[in-house]
Design a protein around this motif. Structure first.
Motif, PDB file in Angstrom:
ATOM      1  N   ARG A  16      -2.436   0.842 -10.593  1.00  0.00           N
ATOM      2  CA  ARG A  16      -1.210   0.960  -9.908  1.00  0.00           C
ATOM      3  C   ARG A  16      -0.628  -0.164  -9.431  1.00  0.00           C
ATOM      4  N   GLU A  17      -1.514  -1.037  -9.041  1.00  0.00           N
ATOM      5  CA  GLU A  17      -1.220  -2.347  -8.460  1.00  0.00           C
ATOM      6  C   GLU A  17      -0.104  -3.070  -9.202  1.00  0.00           C
ATOM      7  N   LYS A  18       0.881  -3.694  -8.308  1.00  0.00           N
ATOM      8  CA  LYS A  18       1.794  -4.677  -9.173  1.00  0.00           C
ATOM      9  C   LYS A  18       1.351  -6.068  -9.029  1.00  0.00           C
ATOM     10  N   HIS A  19       0.446  -6.416  -8.307  1.00  0.00           N
ATOM     11  CA  HIS A  19      -0.172  -7.778  -8.308  1.00  0.00           C
ATOM     12  C   HIS A  19      -1.608  -7.497  -7.883  1.00  0.00           C
ATOM     13  N   PHE A  20      -2.443  -8.205  -8.905  1.00  0.00           N
ATOM     14  CA  PHE A  20      -3.847  -8.376  -8.601  1.00  0.00           C
ATOM     15  C   PHE A  20      -4.340  -9.499  -8.899  1.00  0.00           C
ATOM     16  N   THR A  21      -5.820  -9.736  -8.662  1.00  0.00           N
ATOM     17  CA  THR A  21      -6.280 -10.944  -9.109  1.00  0.00           C
ATOM     18  C   THR A  21      -7.773 -10.820  -9.480  1.00  0.00           C
ATOM     19  N   VAL A  22      -8.515 -11.694 -10.204  1.00  0.00           N
ATOM     20  CA  VAL A  22      -9.693 -11.467 -10.550  1.00  0.00           C
ATOM     21  C   VAL A  22     -10.464 -12.778 -10.272  1.00  0.00           C
ATOM     22  N   GLY A  23     -11.701 -12.718 -10.441  1.00  0.00           N
ATOM     23  CA  GLY A  23     -12.642 -13.956 -10.333  1.00  0.00           C
ATOM     24  C   GLY A  23     -14.142 -13.415 -10.403  1.00  0.00           C
ATOM     25  N   TYR A  24     -14.992 -14.350 -10.162  1.00  0.00           N
ATOM     26  CA  TYR A  24     -16.501 -14.046 -10.212  1.00  0.00           C
ATOM     27  C   TYR A  24     -17.012 -13.943  -8.818  1.00  0.00           C
ATOM     28  N   LEU A  48     -10.294 -13.989  -4.555  1.00  0.00           N
ATOM     29  CA  LEU A  48     -11.656 -13.721  -4.674  1.00  0.00           C
ATOM     30  C   LEU A  48     -12.646 -15.085  -4.554  1.00  0.00           C
ATOM     31  N   THR A  49     -13.552 -15.045  -3.830  1.00  0.00           N
ATOM     32  CA  THR A  49     -14.290 -16.164  -3.607  1.00  0.00           C
ATOM     33  C   THR A  49     -15.874 -15.588  -4.054  1.00  0.00           C
ATOM     34  N   ALA A  50     -16.810 -16.527  -4.364  1.00  0.00           N
ATOM     35  CA  ALA A  50     -18.251 -16.548  -4.438  1.00  0.00           C
ATOM     36  C   ALA A  50     -18.921 -16.844  -3.103  1.00  0.00           C
ATOM     37  N   ALA A  51     -20.217 -16.719  -3.250  1.00  0.00           N
ATOM     38  CA  ALA A  51     -21.009 -16.994  -2.121  1.00  0.00           C
ATOM     39  C   ALA A  51     -20.870 -18.392  -1.405  1.00  0.00           C
ATOM     40  N   ASP A  52     -20.597 -19.168  -2.413  1.00  0.00           N
ATOM     41  CA  ASP A  52     -20.488 -20.714  -1.972  1.00  0.00           C
ATOM     42  C   ASP A  52     -19.108 -21.145  -1.718  1.00  0.00           C
ATOM     43  N   GLY A  53     -18.371 -20.042  -1.784  1.00  0.00           N
ATOM     44  CA  GLY A  53     -16.739 -20.386  -1.133  1.00  0.00           C
ATOM     45  C   GLY A  53     -15.874 -20.713  -2.495  1.00  0.00           C
ATOM     46  N   SER A  54     -16.418 -20.853  -3.621  1.00  0.00           N
ATOM     47  CA  SER A  54     -15.688 -21.313  -4.658  1.00  0.00           C
ATOM     48  C   SER A  54     -14.880 -20.077  -5.259  1.00  0.00           C
ATOM     49  N   SER A  55     -13.654 -20.369  -5.933  1.00  0.00           N
ATOM     50  CA  SER A  55     -12.849 -19.230  -6.554  1.00  0.00           C
ATOM     51  C   SER A  55     -12.800 -19.943  -7.708  1.00  0.00           C
ATOM     52  N   ARG A  56     -13.383 -19.215  -9.038  1.00  0.00           N
ATOM     53  CA  ARG A  56     -13.029 -19.598 -10.350  1.00  0.00           C
ATOM     54  C   ARG A  56     -13.172 -18.350 -11.330  1.00  0.00           C
TER      55      ARG A  56
END
Length: 206
Positions: free
Chosen positions: A198-206, A171-179
């Motif tokens: 249900r997902e076995k693999h997931f991610t999070v971000g702003y 996941l990335t923000a509008a400025d391309g950063s991922s944090r």
């Protein structure tokens, strides 16, 4: 809920302990070295090595969910597969949420994040590669696990109480950063423990 956090002294693990306590859960905090005194009456502190299967089985007895927040020491990245496999063996079917790395996520430009220098500069590549190996070890194990890949940058920061959740693409923000801050990552971890998806693999971000 009774939650056991392995790697409770680390940046992510310590925040998960705090977040779980705020929500009224009982926590067993596992430290590889000598554990500190319990910081809260709802925390049991124990010493344990994730690779000591027999000992960890005893630590995990009666727990409802386990969080693996272990991180290899520099130069020991090749131990991640054996470590997570041993921890999953010790869990004996109890659900384990593994806080891993961003390396195995898909990049918006195609391919994997580990191969995209926009997210993984050369000096991060070794640990990013270890996270890919770690996920593969999970996928090869029959235990009940879910793998959380943080965004490219995970660091201490404010607890905003908000985050976005994705699946296997970074996941990335509008400025391309991922944090994300470690504090908000901890919110996502406890959310998943309380309301598993249900997902076995997931991610999070702003």
């Amino acid at each position: 809920m009774k939650i056991t956090v392995v790697g409770a002294s680390g940046m992510a693990g310590s925040r998960v302990v705090t977040e779980a306590l705020v929500r009224g859960h009982h926590v067993t905090a596992v430290f590889r070295g000598d554990p500190p005194e319990a910081p809260h009456p709802d925390v049991d502190v124990v010493r344990g090595d994730a690779t000591d299967i027999d000992h960890m089985r005893g630590v995990f007895a009666g727990t409802d969910a386990i969080v693996s927040a272990t991180r290899p020491a520099p130069g020991a990245e090749d131990t991640v597969a054996a470590t997570i496999s041993a921890l999953l063996d010790a869990a004996g079917g109890t659900r384990v949420l593994v806080i891993g790395g961003a390396g195995p996520l898909r990049s918006p430009s195609g391919g994997l994040v580990i191969d995209d220098p926009a997210f993984v500069p050369p000096e991060w590549r070794t640990i990013a590669s270890a996270s890919t190996t770690q996920l593969r070890a999970c996928e090869a194990h029959p235990g009940d696990w879910v793998y959380l890949s943080p965004p490219a940058i995970l660091e201490p920061g404010p607890r905003t109480g908000s985050y976005r959740r994705g699946t296997t693409t970074i996941l990335t923000a509008a400025d391309g950063s991922s944090r994300i801050s470690a504090e908000d990552l901890a919110i996502a971890v406890v959310d998943e423990l309380e309301r598993p998806r249900r997902e076995k693999h997931f991610t999070v971000g702003y």
